[in-house]
Design a protein around this motif. Structure first.
Motif, PDB file in Angstrom:
ATOM      1  N   THR A   1       0.839  -1.193   0.000  1.00 30.31           N
ATOM      2  CA  THR A   1       0.000   0.000   0.000  1.00 30.31           C
ATOM      3  C   THR A   1       0.877   1.248   0.000  1.00 30.31           C
ATOM      4  O   THR A   1       2.041   1.205   0.397  1.00 30.31           O
ATOM      5  N   ALA A   2       0.295   2.358  -0.457  1.00 27.72           N
ATOM      6  CA  ALA A   2       1.033   3.618  -0.511  1.00 27.72           C
ATOM      7  C   ALA A   2       0.091   4.775  -0.221  1.00 27.72           C
ATOM      8  O   ALA A   2      -1.092   4.725  -0.533  1.00 27.72           O
ATOM      9  N   THR A   3       0.650   5.826   0.387  1.00 22.84           N
ATOM     10  CA  THR A   3      -0.071   7.080   0.606  1.00 22.84           C
ATOM     11  C   THR A   3       0.789   8.190   0.031  1.00 22.84           C
ATOM     12  O   THR A   3       1.956   8.331   0.401  1.00 22.84           O
ATOM     13  N   LEU A   4       0.211   8.965  -0.893  1.00 24.46           N
ATOM     14  CA  LEU A   4       0.932  10.057  -1.551  1.00 24.46           C
ATOM     15  C   LEU A   4       0.234  11.370  -1.229  1.00 24.46           C
ATOM     16  O   LEU A   4      -0.969  11.506  -1.433  1.00 24.46           O
ATOM     17  N   THR A   5       0.992  12.333  -0.710  1.00 26.06           N
ATOM     18  CA  THR A   5       0.481  13.677  -0.467  1.00 26.06           C
ATOM     19  C   THR A   5       1.269  14.637  -1.341  1.00 26.06           C
ATOM     20  O   THR A   5       2.503  14.671  -1.266  1.00 26.06           O
ATOM     21  N   GLN A   6       0.547  15.390  -2.167  1.00 23.30           N
ATOM     22  CA  GLN A   6       1.182  16.318  -3.105  1.00 23.30           C
ATOM     23  C   GLN A   6       0.663  17.732  -2.855  1.00 23.30           C
ATOM     24  O   GLN A   6      -0.504  17.917  -2.570  1.00 23.30           O
ATOM     25  N   SER A   7       1.545  18.700  -3.010  1.00 24.69           N
ATOM     26  CA  SER A   7       1.151  20.102  -2.981  1.00 24.69           C
ATOM     27  C   SER A   7       1.812  20.782  -4.179  1.00 24.69           C
ATOM     28  O   SER A   7       2.833  21.450  -4.046  1.00 24.69           O
ATOM     29  N   PRO A   8       1.225  20.590  -5.360  1.00 26.73           N
ATOM     30  CA  PRO A   8       1.846  21.130  -6.569  1.00 26.73           C
ATOM     31  C   PRO A   8       1.727  22.641  -6.711  1.00 26.73           C
ATOM     32  O   PRO A   8       2.503  23.261  -7.420  1.00 26.73           O
ATOM     33  N   ASP A   9       0.771  23.251  -5.989  1.00 29.77           N
ATOM     34  CA  ASP A   9       0.587  24.699  -6.115  1.00 29.77           C
ATOM     35  C   ASP A   9       0.965  25.439  -4.832  1.00 29.77           C
ATOM     36  O   ASP A   9       0.757  26.636  -4.715  1.00 29.77           O
ATOM     37  N   ALA A  10       1.539  24.730  -3.867  1.00 30.06           N
ATOM     38  CA  ALA A  10       1.982  25.299  -2.589  1.00 30.06           C
ATOM     39  C   ALA A  10       0.823  25.842  -1.753  1.00 30.06           C
ATOM     40  O   ALA A  10       1.044  26.510  -0.761  1.00 30.06           O
ATOM     41  N   VAL A  11      -0.411  25.571  -2.155  1.00 30.98           N
ATOM     42  CA  VAL A  11      -1.579  26.046  -1.411  1.00 30.98           C
ATOM     43  C   VAL A  11      -2.414  24.855  -0.937  1.00 30.98           C
ATOM     44  O   VAL A  11      -2.729  24.732   0.239  1.00 30.98           O
ATOM     45  N   ASN A  12      -2.757  23.977  -1.855  1.00 30.37           N
ATOM     46  CA  ASN A  12      -3.607  22.826  -1.557  1.00 30.37           C
ATOM     47  C   ASN A  12      -2.778  21.557  -1.438  1.00 30.37           C
ATOM     48  O   ASN A  12      -1.793  21.395  -2.148  1.00 30.37           O
ATOM     49  N   GLU A  13      -3.209  20.672  -0.548  1.00 29.80           N
ATOM     50  CA  GLU A  13      -2.601  19.350  -0.448  1.00 29.80           C
ATOM     51  C   GLU A  13      -3.598  18.316  -0.934  1.00 29.80           C
ATOM     52  O   GLU A  13      -4.777  18.380  -0.590  1.00 29.80           O
ATOM     53  N   ILE A  14      -3.111  17.396  -1.721  1.00 28.38           N
ATOM     54  CA  ILE A  14      -3.946  16.319  -2.250  1.00 28.38           C
ATOM     55  C   ILE A  14      -3.364  15.011  -1.740  1.00 28.38           C
ATOM     56  O   ILE A  14      -2.194  14.714  -1.985  1.00 28.38           O
ATOM     57  N   THR A  15      -4.158  14.241  -1.018  1.00 31.60           N
ATOM     58  CA  THR A  15      -3.709  12.938  -0.517  1.00 31.60           C
ATOM     59  C   THR A  15      -4.428  11.850  -1.297  1.00 31.60           C
ATOM     60  O   THR A  15      -5.645  11.880  -1.433  1.00 31.60           O
ATOM     61  N   SER A  16      -3.646  10.919  -1.816  1.00 30.87           N
ATOM     62  CA  SER A  16      -4.176   9.805  -2.598  1.00 30.87           C
ATOM     63  C   SER A  16      -3.657   8.499  -2.014  1.00 30.87           C
ATOM     64  O   SER A  16      -2.553   8.440  -1.479  1.00 30.87           O
ATOM     65  N   PHE A  17      -4.449   7.466  -2.166  1.00 31.01           N
ATOM     66  CA  PHE A  17      -4.069   6.133  -1.703  1.00 31.01           C
ATOM     67  C   PHE A  17      -3.862   5.253  -2.925  1.00 31.01           C
ATOM     68  O   PHE A  17      -4.572   5.380  -3.929  1.00 31.01           O
ATOM     69  N   ALA A  18      -2.872   4.378  -2.831  1.00 35.60           N
ATOM     70  CA  ALA A  18      -2.502   3.575  -3.990  1.00 35.60           C
ATOM     71  C   ALA A  18      -1.927   2.244  -3.540  1.00 35.60           C
ATOM     72  O   ALA A  18      -1.776   1.976  -2.345  1.00 35.60           O
ATOM     73  N   HIS A  19      -1.605   1.435  -4.525  1.00 37.20           N
ATOM     74  CA  HIS A  19      -0.836   0.211  -4.324  1.00 37.20           C
ATOM     75  C   HIS A  19       0.401   0.346  -5.193  1.00 37.20           C
ATOM     76  O   HIS A  19       0.342   0.911  -6.282  1.00 37.20           O
ATOM     77  N   TRP A  20       1.533  -0.138  -4.673  1.00 36.81           N
ATOM     78  CA  TRP A  20       2.768   0.039  -5.414  1.00 36.81           C
ATOM     79  C   TRP A  20       3.405  -1.286  -5.762  1.00 36.81           C
ATOM     80  O   TRP A  20       3.222  -2.290  -5.084  1.00 36.81           O
ATOM     81  N   THR A  21       4.119  -1.245  -6.865  1.00 30.89           N
ATOM     82  CA  THR A  21       4.900  -2.391  -7.311  1.00 30.89           C
ATOM     83  C   THR A  21       6.253  -1.860  -7.750  1.00 30.89           C
ATOM     84  O   THR A  21       6.445  -0.653  -7.903  1.00 30.89           O
ATOM     85  N   HIS A  22       7.180  -2.763  -7.932  1.00 28.30           N
ATOM     86  CA  HIS A  22       8.469  -2.338  -8.463  1.00 28.30           C
ATOM     87  C   HIS A  22       8.960  -3.355  -9.477  1.00 28.30           C
ATOM     88  O   HIS A  22       8.618  -4.539  -9.427  1.00 28.30           O
ATOM     89  N   GLN A  23       9.706  -2.849 -10.416  1.00 27.89           N
ATOM     90  CA  GLN A  23      10.382  -3.697 -11.398  1.00 27.89           C
ATOM     91  C   GLN A  23      11.774  -3.112 -11.528  1.00 27.89           C
ATOM     92  O   GLN A  23      11.936  -1.993 -12.028  1.00 27.89           O
ATOM     93  N   GLY A  24      12.748  -3.839 -11.014  1.00 27.21           N
ATOM     94  CA  GLY A  24      14.091  -3.280 -10.949  1.00 27.21           C
ATOM     95  C   GLY A  24      14.064  -2.091 -10.003  1.00 27.21           C
ATOM     96  O   GLY A  24      13.581  -2.185  -8.886  1.00 27.21           O
ATOM     97  N   ASP A  25      14.559  -0.956 -10.448  1.00 26.60           N
ATOM     98  CA  ASP A  25      14.562   0.243  -9.623  1.00 26.60           C
ATOM     99  C   ASP A  25      13.486   1.241 -10.045  1.00 26.60           C
ATOM    100  O   ASP A  25      13.632   2.449  -9.859  1.00 26.60           O
ATOM    101  N   VAL A  26      12.391   0.728 -10.614  1.00 25.18           N
ATOM    102  CA  VAL A  26      11.254   1.567 -10.986  1.00 25.18           C
ATOM    103  C   VAL A  26      10.085   1.228 -10.062  1.00 25.18           C
ATOM    104  O   VAL A  26       9.694   0.066  -9.948  1.00 25.18           O
ATOM    105  N   ILE A  27       9.575   2.252  -9.387  1.00 27.59           N
ATOM    106  CA  ILE A  27       8.418   2.111  -8.497  1.00 27.59           C
ATOM    107  C   ILE A  27       7.210   2.667  -9.233  1.00 27.59           C
ATOM    108  O   ILE A  27       7.259   3.775  -9.763  1.00 27.59           O
ATOM    109  N   ARG A  28       6.115   1.907  -9.246  1.00 22.33           N
ATOM    110  CA  ARG A  28       4.891   2.352  -9.927  1.00 22.33           C
ATOM    111  C   ARG A  28       3.746   2.385  -8.930  1.00 22.33           C
ATOM    112  O   ARG A  28       3.509   1.410  -8.215  1.00 22.33           O
ATOM    113  N   LEU A  29       3.055   3.520  -8.883  1.00 16.55           N
ATOM    114  CA  LEU A  29       1.861   3.669  -8.044  1.00 16.55           C
ATOM    115  C   LEU A  29       0.630   3.521  -8.914  1.00 16.55           C
ATOM    116  O   LEU A  29       0.491   4.210  -9.927  1.00 16.55           O
ATOM    117  N   ASN A  30      -0.262   2.627  -8.530  1.00 15.84           N
ATOM    118  CA  ASN A  30      -1.576   2.502  -9.156  1.00 15.84           C
ATOM    119  C   ASN A  30      -2.583   2.977  -8.131  1.00 15.84           C
ATOM    120  O   ASN A  30      -2.759   2.359  -7.084  1.00 15.84           O
TER     121      ASN A  30
END
Length: 135
Positions: free
Chosen positions: A54-83
């Motif tokens: 499981t994964a929890t991502l919090t982003q603030s791309p505009d420095a004003v609002n925070e967006i929290t999303s929940f995901a599942h993650w996998t990896h292949q080699g050194d690449v992490i992918r959030l779905n």
């Protein structure tokens, strides 16, 4: 019956690597990562990767609002992918991909309409995930 007793240890030796491969140690990747860009505004991103996928991502791309999303993650080699997990009737965001190197995550694929002209910050691992923590 004697021949079966002799074959059992051999069968275990063959099966053991398969079982070990199936239960991969994800502790190399699990933990909390944080990054921010100090520009005209602070753009931040925090990602927690749990050892249960499981994964929890919090982003603030505009420095004003925070967006929290929940995901599942996998990896292949050194690449992490959030779905991302679907939320009610909202459109599910497209997957996000990071490159992992030296306990650092760099966004490779992200939602450009969300971040507009900014690039998400590179995130450094702050701490490893403790199985007792809730994400």
């Amino acid at each position: 019956i004697d021949s079966m007793k002799r074959l059992l240890p051999l069968a275990l030796l063959v099966a053991l690597p398969i079982v070990t491969m199936a239960k991969e140690d994800l502790s190399k990747y699990t933990g909390t990562y944080k990054g921010e860009i100090h520009a005209a505004r602070n753009h931040t991103m925090t990602l927690s990767l749990g050892d249960d996928g499981t994964a929890t991502l919090t982003q603030s791309p505009d420095a004003v609002n925070e967006i929290t999303s929940f995901a599942h993650w996998t990896h292949q080699g050194d690449v992490i992918r959030l779905n991302f997990d679907p939320v009610d009737r909202q459109p599910t965001p497209p997957p996000m991909t990071f490159h992992w190197e030296h306990k650092t995550l760099t966004a490779v694929v992200w939602n450009h309409s969300l971040w507009r002209n900014a690039t998400p910050p590179t995130m450094k691992r702050m701490k490893q995930h403790d199985p007792g923590d809730d994400l």
